[in-house]
Design an enzyme around this catalytic site. Structure first.
Site, PDB file in Angstrom:
ATOM      1  N   PHE A  27      -4.381   2.555  14.897  1.00 11.52           N
ATOM      2  CA  PHE A  27      -5.563   3.419  13.606  1.00 11.52           C
ATOM      3  C   PHE A  27      -5.919   3.172  12.694  1.00 11.52           C
ATOM      4  O   PHE A  27      -6.761   2.057  12.758  1.00 11.52           O
ATOM      5  CB  PHE A  27      -3.221   4.360  13.158  1.00 11.52           C
TER       6      PHE A  27
ATOM      7  N   ASN B   8       1.119  -1.555  -0.140  1.00 14.01           N
ATOM      8  CA  ASN B   8       0.248  -0.112   0.086  1.00 14.01           C
ATOM      9  C   ASN B   8       0.728   1.555   0.103  1.00 14.01           C
ATOM     10  O   ASN B   8       1.511   0.944   0.030  1.00 14.01           O
ATOM     11  CB  ASN B   8      -1.419   0.305   0.945  1.00 14.01           C
TER      12      ASN B   8
ATOM     13  N   PRO C 286      -2.896 -12.223  10.322  1.00 14.92           N
ATOM     14  CA  PRO C 286      -3.004 -11.754  11.871  1.00 14.92           C
ATOM     15  C   PRO C 286      -3.226 -10.596  11.659  1.00 14.92           C
ATOM     16  O   PRO C 286      -3.263  -9.858  10.981  1.00 14.92           O
ATOM     17  CB  PRO C 286      -2.367 -13.046  12.703  1.00 14.92           C
ATOM     18  N   ASP C 287      -4.231 -10.197  13.098  1.00 11.64           N
ATOM     19  CA  ASP C 287      -4.728  -8.905  12.886  1.00 11.64           C
ATOM     20  C   ASP C 287      -3.898  -8.681  14.757  1.00 11.64           C
ATOM     21  O   ASP C 287      -4.157  -9.268  15.414  1.00 11.64           O
ATOM     22  CB  ASP C 287      -6.216  -8.882  13.810  1.00 11.64           C
ATOM     23  N   ILE C 288      -2.677  -7.442  14.441  1.00  9.68           N
ATOM     24  CA  ILE C 288      -1.377  -7.286  14.920  1.00  9.68           C
ATOM     25  C   ILE C 288      -2.627  -7.034  16.311  1.00  9.68           C
ATOM     26  O   ILE C 288      -2.172  -7.106  17.626  1.00  9.68           O
ATOM     27  CB  ILE C 288      -0.580  -7.133  14.459  1.00  9.68           C
TER      28      ILE C 288
ATOM     29  N   ASP D 246      -4.296  -6.461   4.883  1.00  8.28           N
ATOM     30  CA  ASP D 246      -5.294  -7.163   5.796  1.00  8.28           C
ATOM     31  C   ASP D 246      -4.744  -9.014   5.262  1.00  8.28           C
ATOM     32  O   ASP D 246      -5.203  -9.813   6.142  1.00  8.28           O
ATOM     33  CB  ASP D 246      -6.746  -6.854   5.159  1.00  8.28           C
TER      34      ASP D 246
HETATM   35  O1  PMT Z   1       2.683   6.530   6.906  1.00  6.92           O
HETATM   36  P1  PMT Z   1       2.066   7.138   5.839  1.00  6.92           P
HETATM   37  O2  PMT Z   1       2.258   7.660   4.395  1.00  6.92           O
HETATM   38  O3  PMT Z   1       2.703   8.730   6.713  1.00  6.92           O
HETATM   39  O4  PMT Z   1       0.746   7.875   6.217  1.00  6.92           O
HETATM   40  C1  PMT Z   1       0.026   7.556   7.161  1.00  6.92           C
HETATM   41  C2  PMT Z   1      -1.253   6.452   8.022  1.00  6.92           C
HETATM   42  C3  PMT Z   1      -2.141   6.689   6.691  1.00  6.92           C
HETATM   43  C4  PMT Z   1      -0.318   4.933   6.985  1.00  6.92           C
HETATM   44  C5  PMT Z   1      -1.278   6.072   9.137  1.00  6.92           C
HETATM   45  O5  PMT Z   1      -2.486   7.410   9.323  1.00  6.92           O
HETATM   46  C6  PMT Z   1      -2.649   4.992   9.273  1.00  6.92           C
HETATM   47  O6  PMT Z   1      -3.962   5.475   9.426  1.00  6.92           O
HETATM   48  N1  PMT Z   1      -1.989   3.982   9.596  1.00  6.92           N
HETATM   49  C7  PMT Z   1      -3.202   2.862  10.134  1.00  6.92           C
HETATM   50  C8  PMT Z   1      -3.598   1.938   8.624  1.00  6.92           C
HETATM   51  C9  PMT Z   1      -4.150   1.329   8.689  1.00  6.92           C
HETATM   52  O7  PMT Z   1      -3.710  -0.046   8.383  1.00  6.92           O
HETATM   53  O8  PMT Z   1      -5.185   1.505   9.031  1.00  6.92           O
HETATM   54  P2  PMT Z   1      -6.772  -0.386   9.179  1.00  6.92           P
HETATM   55  O9  PMT Z   1      -8.255   1.044   9.561  1.00  6.92           O
HETATM   56  O10 PMT Z   1      -6.408  -0.628   7.659  1.00  6.92           O
HETATM   57  O11 PMT Z   1      -6.037  -0.831  10.333  1.00  6.92           O
HETATM   58  C10 PMT Z   1      -6.365  -0.199  11.243  1.00  6.92           C
HETATM   59  C11 PMT Z   1      -5.774  -0.805  12.775  1.00  6.92           C
HETATM   60  O12 PMT Z   1      -5.606  -2.159  12.728  1.00  6.92           O
HETATM   61  C12 PMT Z   1      -4.346   0.020  12.481  1.00  6.92           C
HETATM   62  O13 PMT Z   1      -4.027   0.805  13.549  1.00  6.92           O
HETATM   63  C13 PMT Z   1      -3.948  -1.320  12.093  1.00  6.92           C
HETATM   64  O14 PMT Z   1      -2.368  -1.403  12.074  1.00  6.92           O
HETATM   65  C14 PMT Z   1      -3.778  -2.637  12.190  1.00  6.92           C
HETATM   66  N2  PMT Z   1      -3.957  -3.770  11.499  1.00  6.92           N
HETATM   67  C15 PMT Z   1      -4.926  -3.940  10.379  1.00  6.92           C
HETATM   68  C16 PMT Z   1      -4.613  -4.889   9.974  1.00  6.92           C
HETATM   69  C17 PMT Z   1      -3.877  -6.569  10.606  1.00  6.92           C
HETATM   70  N3  PMT Z   1      -3.765  -7.092   9.531  1.00  6.92           N
HETATM   71  N4  PMT Z   1      -3.177  -5.916  11.621  1.00  6.92           N
HETATM   72  C18 PMT Z   1      -3.691  -4.862  12.586  1.00  6.92           C
HETATM   73  O15 PMT Z   1      -3.015  -4.651  13.962  1.00  6.92           O
END
Ligand code: PMT
Length: 438
Positions: free
Chosen positions: A333, A210, A315-317, A287
């Site tokens: 986030f 991404n 896995p969802d970390i 994901d």
């Molecule tokens: O890196 P930059 O260019 O500065 O951009 C910043 C950012 C947009 C990446 C950052 O601000 C941000 O939003 N990061 C989270 C990105 C994300 O994966 O969001 P999500 O909505 O898909 O995931 C939700 C949360 O679950 C996140 O904390 C993610 O780290 C976590 N996650 C998601 C999937 C997974 N398999 N395991 C996780 O832990």
């Protein structure tokens, strides 16, 4: 070292061979974002010219207490008030003695008395002068008044002696200046933070990923460090330098990220306990990953207009860390392109997070890649009718957003090290006012 951004540093240069190092120091301070004004004693001007320091600082150098022209431009009281930090470097034994005694017989010592901001001295002198009880007593006096003493280092001296009394290097001095602005909000806290994208291999030459640049996560790592935390930054493939004094672990895939996160959290909890450990999931984690990674480059056949891939869930970390028996405080986030706040609130509850910061990644001026961001942060708050607190962080640099996130995080930590385990999500004792506008 973004901590010095827009900070006003008044650099006092006194007479000594190490005065030449003030040129490099000014450059380092400005590189870190500080504005620098210089005041020199008469003796200092025998070692380095005001013109050199004027060119490097971008400001006229102040040398004379009784110069009406200089006073008309920026008087010495105004100069003293301007300074967020007054650093005397190099500070000779004579200057240290005059500062300790409150003597104000030149511009530098007068400004020192008139300055109300932070103060520091970086001693530089012969090792015997350094060891003299008079010098040590003067430094003790300054320390008791809250003055920071940077160094000195030890080694071979200009006079040929060997011992303590060398001015610290410019890079060390600039780092110590930055430390003066630490908020201390996360002192004694260990932060494990994920940043950047993950890459999920398809074959030896291709991957799914991404647009995350890592900028938001790296800014947060720096802000946590600046607030006094010990920080482990687990980074996906990004092109960013490691923030100073941050422990970096490089990973590639989501599975690597899970393993590195579990290890780092286990180590942090062992050192400071779960109540003083924070996990921040800034990484944009894939994901899904390909069900099968081809051992060799996947070749296209002449008739293959389409290629089907089977993906399996990663896995969802952040949810795994939040599910641990020894769970730290967990901040997630959310990167969304629509219904941003709705999805974020859902993730807050579903992943059992203590906070979630969401951003709209459909905008080109914030989010992925940009130097700026704007966020809405939610946390469980059973005392509120909606069950969540909310803070809106207006568009600002990622550095500034990161500092605001640190404040929100710090407010949700138990008050002291003697406190028990991290609060369960929704624990009203950990709440902060709803609709905080930072
Ligand atoms: O890196 P930059 O260019 O500065 O951009 C910043 C950012 C947009 C990446 C950052 O601000 C941000 O939003 N990061 C989270 C990105 C994300 O994966 O969001 P999500 O909505 O898909 O995931 C939700 C949360 O679950 C996140 O904390 C993610 O780290 C976590 N996650 C998601 C999937 C997974 N398999 N395991 C996780 O832990």
């Amino acid at each position: 070292m973004a901590r010095l951004t827009h900070k006003h540093i008044l650099l006092g240069v006194t007479g000594g061979i190490a005065a030449y190092k003030s040129a490099e120091l000014i450059r380092r301070l400005r590189d870190a974002g500080a504005e620098v004004q210089v005041v020199m004693t008469e003796a200092a001007q025998s070692f380095i010219t005001p013109l050199t320091l004027q060119a490097l600082s971008g400001n006229p150098v102040h040398v004379d207490l009784l110069d009406p022209t200089a006073e008309a431009a920026m008087g010495h009281i105004e100069l003293a008030r301007w300074a967020d930090l007054f650093l005397v470097a190099p500070a000779s034994a004579d200057a240290i003695a005059r500062l300790a005694q409150g003597i104000a017989n030149d511009l530098l010592t007068t400004c020192w008395l008139a300055a109300a901001g932070k103060k520091a001295v970086a001693p530089a002198m012969n090792q015997q002068m350094w060891a003299d009880p008079a010098t040590q007593a003067n430094l003790d006096t300054l320390r008791q008044r809250g003055v920071a003493v940077f160094g000195p280092g030890a080694g071979v001296q200009a006079c040929g002696d060997v011992g303590a009394g060398r001015l610290l290097e410019a890079v060390e001095l600039a780092g110590l200046c930055a430390d003066q602005f630490q908020s201390g909000q996360l002192t004694g806290v260990e932060v494990v933070l994920t940043a950047g994208p993950t890459r999920e291999a398809l074959d030896p030459v291709r991957y799914l990923s991404n647009h995350s640049s890592g900028k938001m996560g790296f800014a947060l790592a720096e802000a946590c460090r600046e607030a006094g935390a010990r920080v482990t930054l687990i980074a996906g493939p990004v092109h960013l330098p490691t923030p100073e004094r941050v422990q970096r672990v490089d990973i590639t895939s989501a599975c690597d990220l899970l393993a590195a996160s579990e290890t780092a959290v286990t180590q942090a909890v062992a050192r400071v306990g779960s109540a003083r450990t924070v996990f921040i999931a800034t990484a944009a984690v894939a994901d899904y990953r390909p069900a099968r990674v081809a051992g060799q480059k996947i070749k296209k056949g002449d008739k293959d207009d389409t290629l089907e891939l089977t993906l399996i869930r990663n896995p969802d970390i952040v949810a795994s860390i939040a599910a641990r028996a020894d769970r730290p405080l967990v901040m997630g986030f959310a990167a969304e392109t629509h219904a941003v706040e709705d999805y974020a609130r859902d993730k807050l509850a579903r992943k059992r997070l203590d906070l979630i910061a969401c951003n709209d990644v459909s905008r080109s001026d914030i989010g992925f890649q940009s130097d700026d961001n704007a966020m809405v942060v939610f946390w469980p708050d059973a005392a509120l009718p909606a069950g969540v607190g909310r803070a809106e962080l207006a568009k600002a640099s990622k550095t500034q957003i990161a500092r605001q996130l640190v404040s929100l995080l710090a407010a949700r930590l138990p008050a002291s090290e003697s406190a028990g385990h991290a609060p369960a999500p929704g624990d009203p004792s950990q709440t902060r006012h709803a609709d905080e506008q930072l």
